[in-house]
Design a protein around this motif. Sequence first.
Motif, mmCIF file in Angstrom:
data_model
loop_
_atom_site.group_PDB
_atom_site.id
_atom_site.type_symbol
_atom_site.label_atom_id
_atom_site.label_comp_id
_atom_site.label_asym_id
_atom_site.label_seq_id
_atom_site.Cartn_x
_atom_site.Cartn_y
_atom_site.Cartn_z
ATOM 1 N N UNK A 136 1.357 18.945 -12.794
ATOM 2 C CA UNK A 136 2.384 20.013 -13.521
ATOM 3 C C UNK A 136 2.190 20.271 -14.841
ATOM 4 N N UNK A 137 2.006 19.177 -15.596
ATOM 5 C CA UNK A 137 1.734 19.053 -17.058
ATOM 6 C C UNK A 137 0.485 19.891 -17.552
ATOM 7 N N UNK A 138 -0.382 19.804 -16.673
ATOM 8 C CA UNK A 138 -1.776 20.232 -16.997
ATOM 9 C C UNK A 138 -1.829 21.540 -16.695
ATOM 10 N N UNK A 139 -1.250 21.850 -15.496
ATOM 11 C CA UNK A 139 -1.420 23.439 -15.180
ATOM 12 C C UNK A 139 -0.244 24.406 -15.721
ATOM 13 N N UNK A 140 0.738 23.769 -15.969
ATOM 14 C CA UNK A 140 1.906 24.791 -16.487
ATOM 15 C C UNK A 140 2.705 23.868 -17.485
ATOM 16 N N UNK A 141 2.284 23.924 -18.378
ATOM 17 C CA UNK A 141 3.042 22.543 -19.317
ATOM 18 C C UNK A 141 4.412 23.598 -19.739
ATOM 19 N N UNK A 142 4.544 24.645 -20.207
ATOM 20 C CA UNK A 142 5.935 25.313 -20.239
ATOM 21 C C UNK A 142 6.879 25.092 -19.425
ATOM 22 N N UNK A 182 0.840 -1.262 0.104
ATOM 23 C CA UNK A 182 0.047 -0.196 0.144
ATOM 24 C C UNK A 182 0.882 1.363 -0.072
ATOM 25 N N UNK A 183 2.027 1.265 0.925
ATOM 26 C CA UNK A 183 2.708 2.329 0.721
ATOM 27 C C UNK A 183 3.427 2.455 -0.626
ATOM 28 N N UNK A 184 3.834 1.476 -1.502
ATOM 29 C CA UNK A 184 4.306 1.680 -2.518
ATOM 30 C C UNK A 184 3.432 2.171 -3.603
ATOM 31 N N UNK A 185 2.242 1.657 -3.460
ATOM 32 C CA UNK A 185 1.251 2.018 -4.636
ATOM 33 C C UNK A 185 0.741 3.840 -4.098
ATOM 34 N N UNK A 186 0.929 4.113 -2.953
ATOM 35 C CA UNK A 186 0.472 5.403 -2.669
ATOM 36 C C UNK A 186 1.718 6.500 -3.143
ATOM 37 N N UNK A 187 2.860 6.017 -2.738
ATOM 38 C CA UNK A 187 3.914 7.069 -3.372
ATOM 39 C C UNK A 187 4.123 7.093 -4.880
ATOM 40 N N UNK A 188 3.945 5.699 -5.434
ATOM 41 C CA UNK A 188 3.746 6.093 -6.964
ATOM 42 C C UNK A 188 2.656 6.908 -7.352
ATOM 43 N N UNK A 189 1.289 6.928 -6.835
ATOM 44 C CA UNK A 189 0.513 7.542 -7.213
ATOM 45 C C UNK A 189 0.620 9.124 -6.813
ATOM 46 N N UNK A 218 3.041 10.393 -9.596
ATOM 47 C CA UNK A 218 2.474 10.360 -10.950
ATOM 48 C C UNK A 218 1.297 11.762 -10.780
ATOM 49 N N UNK A 219 0.721 11.744 -9.797
ATOM 50 C CA UNK A 219 -0.236 12.927 -9.542
ATOM 51 C C UNK A 219 0.193 14.047 -9.816
ATOM 52 N N UNK A 220 1.365 14.364 -9.114
ATOM 53 C CA UNK A 220 2.434 15.284 -9.260
ATOM 54 C C UNK A 220 2.714 15.966 -10.708
ATOM 55 N N UNK A 221 3.177 14.846 -11.177
ATOM 56 C CA UNK A 221 3.618 15.238 -12.700
ATOM 57 C C UNK A 221 2.535 15.588 -13.729
ATOM 58 N N UNK A 222 1.460 14.750 -13.231
ATOM 59 C CA UNK A 222 0.249 15.042 -14.249
ATOM 60 C C UNK A 222 -0.256 16.391 -13.958
#
Length: 612
Positions: A349-355, A333-340, A343-347
């Motif tokens: 950043x991409x959507x809100x400030x792509x430049x 569960x810890x591994x899944x949480x950190x992975x999520x 990925x949520x952070x990167x996603x």
Amino acid sequence: MEKDKISVTSDNIFPIIKRFLYSDQEVFLRELVSNATDAILKLKTIAKLGKIEERIDDLKIKVKIDKKNKTIHIIDNGIGMTKKEVEKYINQIAFSGAEEFIQKYQEKNSASSIIGHFGLGFYSSFMIASKVVIYTQSYKKDSPSIFWSCEGTPTFRMKEIEKRDRGTEIVLFLNEESREFLEYDRILKLLQKYCKFMPIIIYLSSTEKEGEISINNTNPAWKKHPSFLRDKDYLDFYHELYPNQLENALFWIHLNIDHPFRLTGILYFPKIENKLDFQKDRIHLYKNQVYITDNLEGIVPDFLSLLKGVIDSPDIPLNVSRSHLQSDTSVKNISKYITRKVSDKLDSMFRTDRENFQKKWEYIKIIVEYGMISTKNFFEKAKNFFIFSTINGMFFTLEEFKEKIKNFQKNKDGKIVFLYTSDKERQYSYIKYAEDRSYEVLVLNSPLTVHLIQKLEMDYPNISFIRIDSSPIDKLIHKEEKYSSELSEKEKENLKNLINTYLMNEYKFSVKLENLSKKDSPFLIIIPEFLRRMKEMNSLGRKIVEKDQEKFYQLIVNTNHLLIKKILKEPKEENKKILIQEAFNLTLLSKNLLQGKNLTLFISKKIEDLAK
């Protein structure tokens, strides 16, 4: 004076401790300081409940080195112990725990199979001490002060002594093999490694130095709420964790969850060059602010080992084998949480400030690539924010690029062709051929490229990644217009014989005649896509000797080039040989394959020609 035996079933418990824990002797200090911290935290809890009359303040831990008497003292002003508590926690629980722990080591026959060696507790003292003495005074005022000592055998001595201040002092009389721990700098480094962020202030002093220094930051950034932290606070903490890091982290993720498991921490994305490096400044694992290890194998997905920072969780089982972790529900569960969270952070950043995301991409893409090829859940999220850069510096997601080229970059099977270069300089001529035909070319120069494109092709069956130099450009992209050969079958056979005679005795390339544009080069040296992928997948992490690579190369001969016709019409055999070898050497030179003796001879001849 009370004299008795410790409650263990084997008289050999101390030799076993020394034998199996020898390689990790230094953890004794972490364990004893952790115990001192626990004693003070328990006292604070009791004080909050109003069960102590005296004022509780100036709570601290002291580590003192007495080099002359060859002792180390760990002193706290915490809860202390009564006589009954010494009997329970030292004579019974601590050493029965020692026996249980050592059995795990015996089963594995290797100390390295146990995570962190955390929880060794008091008995770890005997890894470095020939004798251990305890002085303790309980917070209960009517309890006497207690003296306890043991010399590394199941026999101990215990008695009441003159009243002392509240708390516990442990004195280690170091054995001959462990005198290194009397060195001030050695103890200082250990405290900074294991106790740098413990919640109770720790002081270090030595009989050979004046004064004392404080060791730790008792309220590190990961324990604070993100709303109270500025960017500067995060960056300052990054450099506190990694004092030798000269550059700032690019960005970070603050972790905080208390259900279904407890975990806090900060993960930093550093600037990573285009290579995999797991060895330097890795993520630190803590348990209740006590440093455990920077080897998180089995605890977090491998690709996160490229990040830096801190993970602090009391719910990760530490005194188990790493293989056991894979089936542990909390760890999963810890591994899944950190992975999520990553990925949520990167996603986001991409959507809100792509430049801004695109500016950082070059430094984080290898983390994303590694995650995509190794972790399924991450792949499913990352394929939406993974971006490709073209040779012109434009960025596209996979879907965006597919839409851009779908009508004019297809192969004979109807698949959309993603042309790419791994090196813009070395593959310049091939890129030029593509640009002349208005094709789009991506830059994929990561050591993980071959694995990533295999993964993407499996997930998107209608696309095909082809490196720009894997075949003549007009063979990579399907065209209605076909080039017919201006040579007869007899001329082709003659041409192939000439090339085999004058070139292939030295170079073990395969030879293929192709009907290409007159504007294309007379010779091309390629590695077909499937062969090059096989080579790259087999050679990841090791260097292939240049001569071993020859079996992969293919020499493409353009039957429509004017030079080829000139060679066939040349009446003198020697001149044919010179023309073929000169053109071939130029082709080798363009691929950086002309080396050693042949390169020297080629340059010498060119200089001679210029001098004529």
